[in-house]
Each structure stands twice: as structure tokens, then as C-alpha cells.
Design an enzyme around this catalytic site. Structure first.
Site, mmCIF file in Angstrom:
data_model
loop_
_atom_site.group_PDB
_atom_site.id
_atom_site.type_symbol
_atom_site.label_atom_id
_atom_site.label_comp_id
_atom_site.label_asym_id
_atom_site.label_seq_id
_atom_site.Cartn_x
_atom_site.Cartn_y
_atom_site.Cartn_z
ATOM 1 N N MET A 85 28.555 78.568 121.548
ATOM 2 C CA MET A 85 29.510 79.263 120.689
ATOM 3 C C MET A 85 30.922 79.186 121.260
ATOM 4 O O MET A 85 31.688 80.146 121.190
ATOM 5 C CB MET A 85 29.072 80.721 120.518
ATOM 6 C CG MET A 85 27.698 80.861 119.901
ATOM 7 S SD MET A 85 27.071 82.552 119.912
ATOM 8 C CE MET A 85 28.201 83.333 118.790
ATOM 9 N N CYS A 86 31.285 78.044 121.786
ATOM 10 C CA CYS A 86 32.552 77.858 122.474
ATOM 11 C C CYS A 86 33.423 76.867 121.702
ATOM 12 O O CYS A 86 32.910 76.002 120.996
ATOM 13 C CB CYS A 86 32.250 77.320 123.876
ATOM 14 S SG CYS A 86 33.674 76.881 124.878
#
Length: 190
Positions: A66-67
Site C-alpha cells: 500500500m505504498c
């Protein structure tokens, strides 16, 4: 009095020599350690030794799903696919230490990587890369090649370490360095 002074000097010299010998032995021991000396858990829960990759260059990456750098999975897969037949490997180590951007279970991480980016390179159990709980492999990597301004701390997800065929750490790349931008360094090790 003279005897005590000489005796004190002799003891001080012996202590200094002993300390010097211990420091030299410690330096020799730490110089012999390579990335091949470390073991970690694969996604199946089994133990794997980096020595299994001896003779092959390896790129180690701390990853997160989730970066903002997560799209680098695509570039890592491309780099791996282009050079795996020459012995090159990419090893991904999920890490939740940066903004809690890897909160999922091992199964969720594997499914995400395989379905979203069609990754085929090995993924490993989630680890920590900084702090007291940092995996010993990452403690070693960081001590071998420092980051910006000489710091050891990993700044964010997708920091990359390139290991040569002998297990020596030869390069460190920050998150912003895309996999395609390090292909030259990879090719030099093949």
C-alpha cells in the site's frame, strides 16, 4: 614505589595489547561475515539460507503493498525475468514499519503480488528492517553500506541491496531508484 610504578606500566601495556588483540579478532570476524551467512523464513514457513543463492547475484528489497512505490513490483519482476536465466534473483521482504503500508497476512501479500503484478520472484515472511526487532540480515546489510549521510537506518519501503556472487553487499539504492535504473549494476555482476 618504583616497583609499583613499573608493575602498573607493565599491566597497562598487557591490558592494551589484550584489548588491541580482541579488537583485531573482532574486525577479522566481522569482515568474514557475508549475506550468505543469514537465514530467514519463506512464505511457506520454512527456513531458507541465503547461502542457497551462493554464486548468484541477488537484489534484496523491503516491500509494501500500500505504498506509493508499490508499482516497483512491476519493474522488479521485469528485471528478474530478464536476468533469472543468468542466475540473478530478486528476494522480496514485506515490511510494515513504514506508515503501516503492509498490514496484510502472508497469504494476502502473496495474492496481491501475484494477481496485481504477476510476480514470480520469491517472497518471504514479513520482517522488520529497523530497530531492535530488525532481522539480522538487514542489520548486516545496513552496516555494510550506509544510506544517505552515512546513516544505517532504512528510510522507506523499496530500499534495495545488491549482493554479488560471493555474498558481499555491493550497492544500496533508495526507494526512489527504480529497478530499471539499476539494471547496469545487475548486469555487471552476471
Amino acid at each position: 614505589m618504583r616497583f609499583i610504578k613499573r608493575f602498573t606500566n607493565v599491566v597497562a601495556c598487557l591490558c592494551a595489547a589484550l584489548v588491541m588483540e580482541m579488537l583485531m579478532a573482532q574486525a577479522a570476524l566481522s569482515a568474514e561475515v557475508t549475506a550468505h551467512d543469514f537465514t530467514f523464513e519463506n512464505i511457506e514457513g520454512g527456513s531458507l539460507n541465503l547461502a542457497d543463492y551462493a554464486g548468484s547475484p541477488v537484489l534484496l528489497v523491503n516491500t509494501a503493498s500500500m505504498c506509493g512505490f508499490t508499482p516497483q513490483y512491476e519493474g522488479l519482476e521485469k528485471l528478474y525475468a530478464q536476468h533469472k536465466d543468468a542466475g540473478f534473483s530478486v528476494l522480496a521482504f514485506p515490511c510494515n514499519q513504514f506508515g503501516s503500508q503492509e498490514p496484510g497476512s502472508t497469504e494476502e501479500i502473496v495474492e496481491f503480488c501475484e494477481t496485481r503484478f504477476s510476480t514470480s520472484f520469491p517472497l518471504f515472511e514479513k520482517i522488520e528492517v529497523n530497530g531492535d526487532g530488525a532481522h539480522p540480515l538487514y542489520k548486516h546489510l545496513k552496516s555494510e553500506i550506509k544510506g544517505i549521510m552515512g546513516t544505517e537506518r532504512i528510510k522507506w519501503n523499496f530500499t534495495k541491496f545488491l549482493i554479488n556472487r560471493d555474498g558481499e553487499v555491493v550497492a544500496r539504492f533508495g526507494s526512489q531508484k527504480k529497478p530499471a535504473d539499476i539494471e547496469k549494476e545487475v548486469k555487471a555482476l552476471l
